[in-house]
Write an enzyme that holds these catalytic residues in place. Structure first.
Site, short mmCIF file in Angstrom:
data_model
loop_
_atom_site.label_atom_id
_atom_site.label_comp_id
_atom_site.label_asym_id
_atom_site.label_seq_id
_atom_site.Cartn_x
_atom_site.Cartn_y
_atom_site.Cartn_z
N ASP A 62 0.84 -1.20 0.00
CA ASP A 62 0.00 0.00 0.00
C ASP A 62 0.88 1.26 0.00
O ASP A 62 0.38 2.38 -0.08
CB ASP A 62 -1.01 0.00 1.15
CG ASP A 62 -0.35 -0.04 2.52
OD1 ASP A 62 0.89 -0.20 2.60
OD2 ASP A 62 -1.08 0.08 3.53
N SER A 63 2.20 1.06 0.02
CA SER A 63 3.12 2.18 -0.21
C SER A 63 2.87 2.79 -1.59
O SER A 63 3.33 3.90 -1.87
CB SER A 63 4.58 1.71 -0.12
OG SER A 63 4.79 0.57 -0.93
N ASP A 101 -1.15 -6.10 -0.22
CA ASP A 101 -1.47 -5.42 1.05
C ASP A 101 -2.96 -5.17 1.18
O ASP A 101 -3.61 -4.72 0.23
CB ASP A 101 -0.76 -4.06 1.11
CG ASP A 101 0.41 -4.05 2.06
OD1 ASP A 101 0.48 -4.93 2.94
OD2 ASP A 101 1.26 -3.15 1.92
N LYS A 131 -1.35 -9.35 2.84
CA LYS A 131 -0.56 -8.91 4.01
C LYS A 131 -1.42 -7.93 4.80
O LYS A 131 -2.13 -7.12 4.21
CB LYS A 131 0.74 -8.26 3.58
CG LYS A 131 1.54 -7.67 4.76
CD LYS A 131 2.96 -7.33 4.38
CE LYS A 131 3.17 -5.98 3.76
NZ LYS A 131 2.71 -4.83 4.57
N GLU A 133 -1.36 -5.42 8.58
CA GLU A 133 -0.52 -4.87 9.65
C GLU A 133 -1.15 -5.12 11.02
O GLU A 133 -2.37 -5.13 11.15
CB GLU A 133 -0.35 -3.35 9.44
CG GLU A 133 0.40 -3.01 8.17
CD GLU A 133 0.63 -1.50 8.02
OE1 GLU A 133 0.34 -0.73 8.95
OE2 GLU A 133 1.10 -1.11 6.93
N GLU A 200 9.34 -4.43 10.38
CA GLU A 200 9.78 -3.14 9.84
C GLU A 200 10.23 -2.19 10.95
O GLU A 200 9.55 -2.03 11.98
CB GLU A 200 8.63 -2.46 9.06
CG GLU A 200 9.03 -1.07 8.55
CD GLU A 200 8.09 -0.49 7.51
OE1 GLU A 200 7.12 -1.15 7.11
OE2 GLU A 200 8.35 0.67 7.10
O1 KIV Z 1 3.54 -1.11 1.65
C1 KIV Z 1 4.70 -1.55 1.58
O2 KIV Z 1 5.44 -1.30 0.62
C2 KIV Z 1 5.17 -2.36 2.68
C3 KIV Z 1 6.62 -2.68 2.72
C4 KIV Z 1 7.39 -1.48 3.06
C5 KIV Z 1 6.92 -3.82 3.62
O3 KIV Z 1 4.42 -2.73 3.51
#
Ligand code: KIV
Length: 294
Positions: A62-63, A101, A131, A133, A200
């Site tokens: 989600d970056s 994510d 994924k 969090e 992280e």
């Molecule tokens: O969103 C993302 O890119 C991430 C990584 C930094 C692990 O969660």
């Protein structure tokens, strides 16, 4: 919606590698303690094609909120965005396990909400895992999804979706209480059935202890080389940004290269040095006048 075809059949199609068996979730889990796992983020088909042969996992992080859309954080990222980019990355990869994510607000309310969102992600993208969090508070959700056929990668330590609660993106684990909490988080997500956990932005000794104490592989980012694998944001490691977190190593300086290429292009256009004969279409018979397209 992804079509899951291998050839893109666009005007920018690139050579298609022979289809091969993708790495699976059990294969990633079994890599614990073996050769370090290689993961990078990817958000588009062409980048996925380039990264795929080198990576065990591609993360549609989600970056993308900041990297692709210029948003101030990951908070505004939507499920629609994750599905669209996730499907592109699946279409561009053949070897790596693709992990998507879950965006903020799509899973925290209840295990049922998480299941609905994750099922949509897997159906619309063709990816094999999601994924999410969070630590102890998300353990029930990780167990719920895992028991229903949705492989989950955890993410503990500095969790960017919690930036408003954490007060920033600083490294975690500077107090004894925080260290103990981080360890409890990793253990809870591991025991709930996560197949791997991103660690992280934690002090290195905590990452090392987590790696020893949990059964699934740890994937470090700003953590330790002793983790079972590493992940970086692709645009960071390629040098697309001037400012990056201190844990990033720039393996290339693409922004300078793009700047030089575009500067040259602008100069050539202004000098009428581009396009040349090589890049233009000429009549086959010189007698053909203007307006008689060949
Ligand atoms: O969103 C993302 O890119 C991430 C990584 C930094 C692990 O969660």
């Amino acid at each position: 919606m992804s079509t899951f075809t291998i050839d893109t059949s666009t005007s920018r199609a690139t050579p298609t590698p022979a289809p091969m068996k993708r790495l699976t979730v059990p294969a990633i889990r079994q890599a614990k303690g073996k050769a370090p796992l290689v993961m990078l983020t990817a958000y588009s088909i062409r980048m996925a094609q380039i990264l795929d042969p080198h990576c065990d996992m591609l993360l549609v992080g989600d970056s993308l909120g900041q990297v692709i859309y210029g948003l101030p954080s990951t908070i505004p990222v939507s499920l629609d965005m994750m599905c669209a980019h996730g499907a592109a990355v699946v279409r561009g990869s053949y070897h790596a396990l693709v992990v998507i994510d879950m965006p903020f607000g799509s899973y925290e309310e209840s295990p049922e909400q998480a299941f609905r969102s994750a099922a949509r992600v897997l159906k619309e993208t063709g990816a094999a895992a999601v994924k999410l969090e969070g630590g102890e508070a998300m353990a029930e959700t990780v167990a719920f999804l895992s028991a229903r056929g949705i492989p989950v990668m955890g993410h503990v330590g500095l969790t960017p979706q919690a930036v408003n609660a954490l007060g920033g993106y600083g490294a975690r684990g500077r107090s004894d209480a925080e260290q103990a909490k981080l360890l409890r988080d990793a253990i809870a997500i591991d025991q709930a059935g996560a197949f791997a956990i991103v660690v992280e932005g934690v002090l290195e000794p905590i990452a090392v202890e987590m790696t020893h104490k949990i059964a699934c592989p740890t994937i470090g980012i700003g953590a330790s080389a002793a983790c079972d694998g590493q992940v970086l944001v692709i645009d960071d490691m390629l040098g697309m940004f001037d400012r990056v977190p201190r844990f990033v190593k720039k393996f290339a300086d693409l922004s300078s290269q793009i700047d030089a290429a575009v500067r040259q292009y602008a100069e050539d256009v202004r000098d009428r040095a581009f396009p040349t004969l090589d890049q233009t279409y000429q009549p086959k018979h010189p007698s053909n006048g203007l307006g008689k397209a060949e």
